[in-house]
Design a protein around this motif. Structure first.
Motif, mmCIF file in Angstrom:
data_model
loop_
_atom_site.group_PDB
_atom_site.id
_atom_site.type_symbol
_atom_site.label_atom_id
_atom_site.label_comp_id
_atom_site.label_asym_id
_atom_site.label_seq_id
_atom_site.Cartn_x
_atom_site.Cartn_y
_atom_site.Cartn_z
ATOM 1 N N UNK A 1 3.550 7.649 10.164
ATOM 2 C CA UNK A 1 2.417 6.736 9.982
ATOM 3 C C UNK A 1 2.955 5.317 9.786
ATOM 4 N N UNK A 2 2.070 4.309 9.869
ATOM 5 C CA UNK A 2 2.533 2.926 9.669
ATOM 6 C C UNK A 2 3.167 2.692 8.297
ATOM 7 N N UNK A 3 2.801 3.499 7.298
ATOM 8 C CA UNK A 3 3.346 3.266 5.955
ATOM 9 C C UNK A 3 4.806 3.696 5.825
ATOM 10 N N UNK B 1 -6.860 -2.148 3.932
ATOM 11 C CA UNK B 1 -6.302 -0.806 4.087
ATOM 12 C C UNK B 1 -6.274 -0.074 2.751
ATOM 13 N N UNK C 1 -5.442 4.003 1.366
ATOM 14 C CA UNK C 1 -5.038 5.334 1.834
ATOM 15 C C UNK C 1 -5.322 6.431 0.819
ATOM 16 N N UNK D 1 0.845 -1.192 0.000
ATOM 17 C CA UNK D 1 0.000 0.000 0.000
ATOM 18 C C UNK D 1 0.881 1.243 0.000
ATOM 19 N N UNK D 2 0.629 2.126 -0.934
ATOM 20 C CA UNK D 2 1.474 3.303 -1.135
ATOM 21 C C UNK D 2 0.582 4.532 -1.214
ATOM 22 N N UNK E 1 -4.492 4.091 13.199
ATOM 23 C CA UNK E 1 -3.252 4.454 12.496
ATOM 24 C C UNK E 1 -3.332 5.896 11.960
ATOM 25 N N UNK E 2 -2.237 6.631 12.109
ATOM 26 C CA UNK E 2 -2.246 8.047 11.709
ATOM 27 C C UNK E 2 -2.198 8.215 10.192
ATOM 28 N N UNK E 3 -2.811 9.324 9.756
ATOM 29 C CA UNK E 3 -2.659 9.811 8.387
ATOM 30 C C UNK E 3 -1.515 10.824 8.351
ATOM 31 N N UNK E 4 -1.421 11.597 9.449
ATOM 32 C CA UNK E 4 -0.347 12.580 9.592
ATOM 33 C C UNK E 4 -0.315 13.082 11.014
ATOM 34 N N UNK F 1 3.411 10.322 4.548
ATOM 35 C CA UNK F 1 3.415 9.086 5.345
ATOM 36 C C UNK F 1 4.372 9.111 6.523
ATOM 37 N N UNK F 2 5.162 10.176 6.689
ATOM 38 C CA UNK F 2 6.034 10.260 7.871
ATOM 39 C C UNK F 2 5.169 10.192 9.135
ATOM 40 N N UNK G 1 -7.805 6.867 7.652
ATOM 41 C CA UNK G 1 -7.706 5.925 6.533
ATOM 42 C C UNK G 1 -7.899 4.476 6.926
ATOM 43 N N UNK H 1 -2.576 11.046 2.810
ATOM 44 C CA UNK H 1 -1.280 11.327 3.457
ATOM 45 C C UNK H 1 -0.510 12.424 2.723
#
Lengths: 237, 216
Positions: free
Chosen positions: A128-130, B131, B133, A100-101, B168-171, A125-126, B122, B137
């Motif tokens: 965040x889980x990504x 998931x 997004x 996921x991007x 979970x955060x987006x930002x 995404x900083x 998200x 983000x």
């Protein structure tokens, strides 16, 4: 003489090999090269990594490619939508991998891949889980995450008008990822609604210059994903 | 507590409140869902240019029945129109507008917003959830002003304005202002500052519905 036109959609995709990385243009159904995808289903190449914003809807197009078990991994930003059934089922069953991007990072990774830029830092995404497990670096007091460019073995794209040099124009929001995917594919395959003679597209209006394109096939009455889905169609039937 | 009661402004009134705060000449990205309503409430005489991340600047209203173009859609994949003066572009350019700080306002929905301005919108992180997004983000990372429009509480009465986001955060530290059915709240260095409350809502009631301490 340069002539990128090929005779059929079947011929256009005929060398897509098992394990290939394939970029597929489109945002939802807008710009989705559904005929090329269906010929790839006919061809049956397996273990593909597909880079595309979505995972398709109903049982046609990208969703049908996934349903036919040809895709082992999806790289995308939004793998679900209305009428999206195939991917969620396989994902929950652990039978397809997802990378996921964030959408802007996906676009920039494709752009970078096509532009000869191996990697870049982005603020998206900083924290965040990504961004977990990825390199973080500060510039001017702000944190950025390292992301890598993506190249594809094949890019499949739909356009509005093309000429034999591979110059392309698009239709409205069907443009989306396609121009950058053309630059990132080693073999960029395009389905065009109209083919014109060189000069038939004003050079001022060329969106994708032909150097980024390898093959063009004319599909002058492309099918629409939403109509096929509404009619309950599947591919293969 | 009656968990189904929904006091205060209606969804359209919330959208109207947000629309009234958009300065003339702004470039604005509206998220999917309630943010989309805002475009219907921009006052006459104010010119706002709407960006949709799938490659259109100058998005116009929903087309009349029969006038839809399957390849003219917004980020929510709904049919839209293009105004005179609109432009189409590819995704890398679209997110250059977003991440490069060229858009003035991004208005998004939320699952949770914390008092420091962290946004979660998200993923609930639940097992089995798919998931997804999209562009959220990138929007919160790059757009100058990030506003949230959301119900003040969840349907089952949980806080959405929280001390710390559990989803979970987006930002992190990205939200500037929140429009809810109960109030308009600014996220400031000092904390959540109430700018306006809906008719019939008292400060004590608002505080009861909000996890972090509110500032008047």
């Amino acid at each position: 003489m340069i002539n990128k036109l090929v005779g059929s959609d079947t011929e256009a995709v005929s060398d897509i090999f098992d394990g290939a990385i394939v970029m597929i243009g489109g945002f939802g159904e807008a710009g989705s090269p559904i005929e090329l995808i269906h010929r790839l289903i006919d061809l049956g190449s397996k273990n593909l990594t597909v880079v595309s914003n979505n995972t398709g809807s109903g049982n046609v197009g990208i969703a049908a490619l996934i349903e036919n078990r040809q895709v082992s991994k999806m790289i995308c930003s939004f793998p679900r939508s209305t009428n999206s059934v195939v991917f969620p089922e396989l994902y929950r069953a652990g039978e397809i991998e997802l990378e996921l991007v964030p959408q802007g990072t996906l676009a920039e990774r494709i752009r970078a891949g096509g532009a000869g830029i191996p990697a870049f830092y982005t603020p998206s995404s900083v924290n965040t889980p990504l961004a977990e497990g990825k390199e973080i670096r500060e510039f001017n007091g702000q944190a950025y995450v390292l992301e890598y460019g993506i190249k594809a073995d094949f890019s499949l794209v739909k356009c509005e008008t093309a000429d034999r040099y591979g110059n392309l124009t698009y239709h409205k929001t069907a443009r989306n990822f396609s121009p950058i995917m053309c630059t990132a594919g080693s073999m960029t395959i395009v389905q065009a609604k109209h083919i014109v003679e060189p000069g038939g597209i004003d050079p001022e209006n060329v969106i994708t210059p032909g150097i980024f394109v390898n093959r063009v096939v004319e599909i002058n009455a492309p099918q629409h994903e939403s109509i096929l889905v509404t009619n309950g169609e599947r591919y293969p039937r | 507590m009656n968990t189904t009661e929904r006091l205060g402004w209606s969804r359209n009134e919330m959208a109207q409140k947000a629309a009234q705060d958009i300065p003339d000449g702004s470039y604005v990205n509206l998220g999917i869902g309630m943010p989309e309503l805002i475009a219907d409430h921009v006052p006459a005489g104010i010119e706002v240019i709407y960006h949709t991340e799938n490659g259109l600047l100058g998005m116009g209203p929903v087309p009349e029945k029969g006038q839809e173009d399957i390849e003219l859609i917004n980020a929510g994949k709904k049919y839209v129109t293009a105004i005179n003066g609109a432009s189409f572009f590819h995704h890398a350019d679209s997110f250059t507008m977003i991440r490069g700080g060229h858009l003035d306002i991004s208005i998004l929905g939320a699952l949770q917003v914390c008092e420091k301005g962290d946004l979660a919108n998200w993923s609930t992180g639940k097992p089995g959830a798919i998931p997804a997004v999209g562009g959220a983000m990138d929007l919160v990372a790059g757009v100058k002003n990030v506003w949230v429009i959301t119900d003040h509480n969840t349907k089952d009465g949980q806080f959405k304005l929280v001390n710390n986001c559990s989803f979970p955060l987006t930002g992190k530290g990205v939200v500037d202002r929140v429009y809810t059915n109960l109030a308009i709240i600014e996220i400031t260095e000092e904390g959540l500052k109430v700018r306006e409350m809906a008719p019939g809502v008292t400060f004590d009631y608002l505080q009861e519905k909000t996890e972090p301490k509110l500032l008047q």
